[in-house]
Structure formats: C-alpha cells, structure tokens
Design a protein around this motif. Structure first.
Motif, PDB file in Angstrom:
ATOM      1  N   GLN A  16      15.163   7.312   3.955  1.00  0.00           N
ATOM      2  CA  GLN A  16      14.994   7.069   2.520  1.00  0.00           C
ATOM      3  C   GLN A  16      14.134   5.829   2.283  1.00  0.00           C
ATOM      4  N   LEU A  17      14.357   4.806   3.107  1.00  0.00           N
ATOM      5  CA  LEU A  17      13.576   3.580   2.989  1.00  0.00           C
ATOM      6  C   LEU A  17      12.099   3.857   3.274  1.00  0.00           C
ATOM      7  N   VAL A  18      11.800   4.667   4.281  1.00  0.00           N
ATOM      8  CA  VAL A  18      10.405   4.999   4.596  1.00  0.00           C
ATOM      9  C   VAL A  18       9.720   5.599   3.374  1.00  0.00           C
ATOM     10  N   THR A  19      10.386   6.516   2.701  1.00  0.00           N
ATOM     11  CA  THR A  19       9.812   7.151   1.512  1.00  0.00           C
ATOM     12  C   THR A  19       9.534   6.116   0.432  1.00  0.00           C
ATOM     13  N   LYS A  20      10.493   5.239   0.181  1.00  0.00           N
ATOM     14  CA  LYS A  20      10.311   4.196  -0.835  1.00  0.00           C
ATOM     15  C   LYS A  20       9.153   3.265  -0.464  1.00  0.00           C
ATOM     16  N   VAL A  21       9.074   2.904   0.798  1.00  0.00           N
ATOM     17  CA  VAL A  21       8.024   1.999   1.260  1.00  0.00           C
ATOM     18  C   VAL A  21       6.655   2.646   1.097  1.00  0.00           C
ATOM     19  N   TYR A  22       6.528   3.898   1.509  1.00  0.00           N
ATOM     20  CA  TYR A  22       5.246   4.593   1.369  1.00  0.00           C
ATOM     21  C   TYR A  22       4.819   4.653  -0.100  1.00  0.00           C
ATOM     22  N   GLN A  23       5.767   4.904  -0.988  1.00  0.00           N
ATOM     23  CA  GLN A  23       5.445   4.951  -2.415  1.00  0.00           C
ATOM     24  C   GLN A  23       5.042   3.566  -2.930  1.00  0.00           C
ATOM     25  N   ALA A  24       5.703   2.540  -2.448  1.00  0.00           N
ATOM     26  CA  ALA A  24       5.427   1.175  -2.903  1.00  0.00           C
ATOM     27  C   ALA A  24       4.030   0.707  -2.506  1.00  0.00           C
ATOM     28  N   VAL A  25       3.602   1.025  -1.293  1.00  0.00           N
ATOM     29  CA  VAL A  25       2.304   0.527  -0.836  1.00  0.00           C
ATOM     30  C   VAL A  25       1.126   1.325  -1.398  1.00  0.00           C
ATOM     31  N   ASP A  26       1.401   2.435  -2.048  1.00  0.00           N
ATOM     32  CA  ASP A  26       0.333   3.205  -2.694  1.00  0.00           C
ATOM     33  C   ASP A  26      -0.395   2.373  -3.749  1.00  0.00           C
ATOM     34  N   ASP A  27       0.295   1.396  -4.314  1.00  0.00           N
ATOM     35  CA  ASP A  27      -0.291   0.568  -5.370  1.00  0.00           C
ATOM     36  C   ASP A  27      -0.954  -0.703  -4.840  1.00  0.00           C
ATOM     37  N   PHE A  28      -0.968  -0.893  -3.538  1.00  0.00           N
ATOM     38  CA  PHE A  28      -1.599  -2.078  -2.945  1.00  0.00           C
ATOM     39  C   PHE A  28      -3.123  -1.958  -3.088  1.00  0.00           C
ATOM     40  N   PRO A  29      -3.802  -3.078  -3.046  1.00  0.00           N
ATOM     41  CA  PRO A  29      -5.272  -3.028  -3.116  1.00  0.00           C
ATOM     42  C   PRO A  29      -5.868  -2.240  -1.947  1.00  0.00           C
ATOM     43  N   ASP A  30      -6.978  -1.578  -2.206  1.00  0.00           N
ATOM     44  CA  ASP A  30      -7.637  -0.765  -1.179  1.00  0.00           C
ATOM     45  C   ASP A  30      -8.033  -1.573   0.049  1.00  0.00           C
ATOM     46  N   GLU A  32      -6.440  -3.591   1.641  1.00  0.00           N
ATOM     47  CA  GLU A  32      -5.299  -3.747   2.556  1.00  0.00           C
ATOM     48  C   GLU A  32      -4.977  -2.462   3.312  1.00  0.00           C
ATOM     49  N   LYS A  33      -5.795  -1.435   3.114  1.00  0.00           N
ATOM     50  CA  LYS A  33      -5.542  -0.133   3.728  1.00  0.00           C
ATOM     51  C   LYS A  33      -5.361  -0.218   5.249  1.00  0.00           C
ATOM     52  N   PHE A  34      -6.205  -0.987   5.907  1.00  0.00           N
ATOM     53  CA  PHE A  34      -6.134  -1.079   7.367  1.00  0.00           C
ATOM     54  C   PHE A  34      -5.444  -2.361   7.823  1.00  0.00           C
ATOM     55  N   GLY A  35      -4.887  -3.088   6.884  1.00  0.00           N
ATOM     56  CA  GLY A  35      -4.173  -4.324   7.195  1.00  0.00           C
ATOM     57  C   GLY A  35      -2.690  -4.168   6.912  1.00  0.00           C
ATOM     58  N   LEU A  36      -2.271  -4.780   5.834  1.00  0.00           N
ATOM     59  CA  LEU A  36      -0.853  -4.830   5.495  1.00  0.00           C
ATOM     60  C   LEU A  36      -0.247  -3.448   5.249  1.00  0.00           C
ATOM     61  N   ILE A  37      -0.967  -2.585   4.586  1.00  0.00           N
ATOM     62  CA  ILE A  37      -0.440  -1.234   4.316  1.00  0.00           C
ATOM     63  C   ILE A  37      -0.114  -0.528   5.632  1.00  0.00           C
ATOM     64  N   SER A  38      -1.040  -0.571   6.559  1.00  0.00           N
ATOM     65  CA  SER A  38      -0.852   0.080   7.851  1.00  0.00           C
ATOM     66  C   SER A  38       0.334  -0.527   8.602  1.00  0.00           C
ATOM     67  N   GLN A  39       0.422  -1.844   8.615  1.00  0.00           N
ATOM     68  CA  GLN A  39       1.521  -2.524   9.307  1.00  0.00           C
ATOM     69  C   GLN A  39       2.876  -2.159   8.701  1.00  0.00           C
ATOM     70  N   LEU A  81       7.231  -7.203   3.827  1.00  0.00           N
ATOM     71  CA  LEU A  81       7.537  -7.045   2.407  1.00  0.00           C
ATOM     72  C   LEU A  81       7.483  -8.389   1.691  1.00  0.00           C
ATOM     73  N   GLU A  82       7.996  -9.421   2.352  1.00  0.00           N
ATOM     74  CA  GLU A  82       7.967 -10.753   1.742  1.00  0.00           C
ATOM     75  C   GLU A  82       6.531 -11.270   1.605  1.00  0.00           C
ATOM     76  N   VAL A  83       5.706 -11.032   2.608  1.00  0.00           N
ATOM     77  CA  VAL A  83       4.291 -11.406   2.517  1.00  0.00           C
ATOM     78  C   VAL A  83       3.642 -10.678   1.345  1.00  0.00           C
ATOM     79  N   SER A  84       3.939  -9.397   1.205  1.00  0.00           N
ATOM     80  CA  SER A  84       3.386  -8.599   0.116  1.00  0.00           C
ATOM     81  C   SER A  84       3.808  -9.140  -1.239  1.00  0.00           C
TER      82      SER A  84
END
Length: 116
Positions: A16-30, A32-39, A81-84
């Motif tokens: 369930q957490l994985v699903t929430k996390v994937y949804q949350a990072v969808d709104d991150f800046p582009d 970060e696609k290969f940086g924080l989002i990927s990590q 998550l805290e860095v984000s």
C-alpha cells in the motif's frame, strides 16, 4: 494461517505504501526523474520485495536477514521523503502521512523480526 508472503500484513502494508509513494512522486519536478524520484521508487519497492524474498527462502535465519534489508530500505525511504519535504516537493500533510505509514511498518517489522 500464512501460506504465502501475500498473507503477511506487513507485506500488504508495504505494498500500500508503494502505491502511495508512486502517486506522490508523480507531482515532483521533471528534473528529478532520474534522481530523487528514481531513488524513492526503488527504496519503496525494495521494502515489500525483500519481505517476499525472505519469506520465500523458507528459513528463519534468511527471512530475518531479508527483513533487516527491508528495514534498511525503509530507513532510506524515510530519509528520501524528508529530503523531498525539505526541498518543497512534498506538502506537509502528505509528508506526515507517508512518514507515519513508514513508522507503522517500521514498528511492525521490528516486532516481527524479534519474534523470529
């Protein structure tokens, strides 16, 4: 009765957490696609994946080892998550919800490890 890793409540919560996390990072800046989002995605998926792999080893010793690896991934995710949040990529309410979910899984996993 636990027949597969899918029957474990800790695995279900982690999924369930994985699903929430994937949804949350969808709104991150582009950018970060290969940086924080990927990590963040990799560490979140690693939590239930290591629970499943450890369960599949059919040995308490191996299972405990993989749960500890999963715990490490969970700590990594908490940090990311805290860095984000600090960078303004996560709203406070969403950060608190996700962090609270990770803490719940952390407590469950810690308890589970000690029972093995």
């Amino acid at each position: 009765m636990v027949k597969t890793h899918r029957d474990l409540q800790i695995w279900q919560k982690a999924m369930q957490l994985v699903t929430k996390v994937y949804q949350a990072v969808d709104d991150f800046p582009d950018f970060e696609k290969f940086g924080l989002i990927s990590q963040i995605r990799r560490s979140s998926v690693s939590v239930p994946a290591n629970i499943a792999e450890g369960f599949g080893r059919r040995s308490k010793k191996d299972f405990r080892r993989f749960l500890n690896i999963s715990m490490g991934s969970l700590f990594e995710l908490q940090t990311e998550l805290e860095v984000s949040f600090n960078l303004g990529f996560l709203e406070e309410e969403l950060f608190k919800e996700l962090y609270s979910d990770t803490r719940e899984i952390e407590r469950m996993m810690s308890s589970f490890i000690s029972t093995l």
